[in-house]
Design a protein around this motif. Structure first.
Motif, mmCIF file in Angstrom:
data_model
loop_
_atom_site.group_PDB
_atom_site.id
_atom_site.type_symbol
_atom_site.label_atom_id
_atom_site.label_comp_id
_atom_site.label_asym_id
_atom_site.label_seq_id
_atom_site.Cartn_x
_atom_site.Cartn_y
_atom_site.Cartn_z
ATOM 1 N N THR A 33 0.831 -1.202 0.000
ATOM 2 C CA THR A 33 0.000 0.000 0.000
ATOM 3 C C THR A 33 0.869 1.256 0.000
ATOM 4 N N ASP A 109 -7.270 -1.641 -3.428
ATOM 5 C CA ASP A 109 -6.415 -2.295 -2.438
ATOM 6 C C ASP A 109 -7.217 -3.382 -1.704
ATOM 7 N N GLU A 110 -6.529 -4.362 -1.200
ATOM 8 C CA GLU A 110 -7.181 -5.492 -0.512
ATOM 9 C C GLU A 110 -8.296 -6.081 -1.378
HETATM 10 MG MG LIG Z 1 -1.914 -2.805 2.446
#
Ligand SMILES: [Mg+2]
Ligand SMILES: Nc1ncnc2c1ncn2[C@@H]1O[C@H](COP(=O)(O)OP(=O)(O)OP(=O)(O)O)[C@@H](O)[C@H]1O
Length: 308
Positions: A33, A109-110
């Motif tokens: 990230t 993200d994720e």
């Molecule tokens: Mg992350």
């Protein structure tokens, strides 16, 4: 991959005159990230949405809607989409209005958490790529997730999923020893080489863990505080990490615990006994996922023909 190389690869992808569909994966806490947001955030129209662990589809869609509002509507609340198809249509609309001279970064993200079973996320994303993003020249679509079983099956493995659409994939590795040293120096930690090695053996070049090191403490004092005191940062990390990565985390933990107790490792037959499984699918899958997630290595014993 070394820090410099990572940046170089991202830079090439960013400057290419085509839309890119980039997959970034790697061990949990390895800095995915951080790398992506640090590199892309200021470089154009930046849209970021993060999957939420065990959240309902409607909650994930609400997060999406909020991100859309932040990026394109100065935060003014929008009508919430009911499905991923609708959500991506909203995004498509905004993209069509944006100037084609600016790069548009879309960072999911994720992803494994966004794409829960039956959510329809993957097919909507794929449709969005085929009918919208890939037809522009200025879109950088990034999907990111930890090397969990999901990420490996849907993104990394060549069979099915999004694999055929991905234009670049980056597996982020932990810092090597040189990078770990640079990181510690940067944070003003005064460690000699011996102490650095102790730290590296325990934390393995994971920036999230290295950040916990305190100035003024020796390596041993730091390790003691982080790993062995009651509220130590890493005390519950093993459970937290595995629960967030693997659906059937109990078997994964049992395997890794058994392996950690034997310096020479264990052969498959012994591991089967640990989880009480029969030869075949299950153990194979667990070992493969653990290997991809960066927790174990397999090797062939000297002079033996088959992996045991
Ligand atoms: Mg992350
Ligand atoms: N290259 C770096 N330099 C300095 N700090 C870093 C670097 N990479 C990561 N960090 C720090 O390490 C921590 C973990 O990084 P990050 O959250 O990006 O990892 P992640 O791979 O996304 O983890 P997760 O799988 O939990 O989402 C962050 O607090 C970040 O500030």
């Amino acid at each position: 991959m070394e820090e410099r190389l990572k940046k170089k690869k991202l830079s090439e992808l960013f400057h290419s005159n085509e839309s890119e569909f980039i997959a970034v994966y790697g061990r949990r806490r390895v800095g995915k990230t951080y790398l992506i947001s640090e590199y892309f955030q200021e470089k154009g129209i930046y849209f970021e949405v993060t999957g939420q662990l065990s959240a309902k589809v409607s909650d994930q869609l609400e997060n999406f809607s909020q991100s859309l509002a932040n990026t394109f509507f100065q935060g003014i609340e929008l009508q919430k989409p009911k499905t991923w198809k609708q959500a991506f249509n909203q995004l498509k609309n905004e993209i069509s209005k944006a100037s084609s001279s600016k790069k548009i970064i879309l960072f999911f993200d994720e992803v494994p958490w966004l794409a829960s079973r039956k959510s329809g996320f993957i097919s909507a994303l794929e449709y969005f790529w085929n009918t919208c993003a890939s037809r522009y020249k200025n879109i950088k679509l990034i999907v990111c997730g930890s090397a969990s079983s999901w990420m490996i099956q849907k993104i990394v493995n060549s069979k099915g999923g999004l694999h055929n659409r991905i234009t670049a994939s980056i597996r982020l590795m932990p810092f090597n020893l040189v990078e770990t040293k640079a990181f510690c120096n940067y944070r003003g930690l005064n460690l000699n080489d011996r102490q650095l090695l102790d730290i590296y053996m325990i934390m393995g070049g994971i920036p999230h863990y290295l950040r916990q090191l305190k100035k003024g403490l020796s390596a041993i004092q730091n390790i003691n505080e982080i790993c062995f005191t009651k509220d130590g940062f890493l005390v519950n990390e093993f459970d937290r990490l595995y629960d967030s990565l693997f659906d059937d985390s109990k078997d994964y933990k049992a395997i890794v615990t058994a392996l950690s107790k034997k310096r020479k490792g264990l052969v498959r037959k012994e591991l089967l006994a640990v989880i009480g499984a029969k030869p075949g699918g299950k153990l194979h899958r667990i070992l493969k996922n653990l290997e991809e997630a960066g927790f174990i290595d397999s090797y062939q014993a000297y002079k033996k023909k088959h992996k045991e």
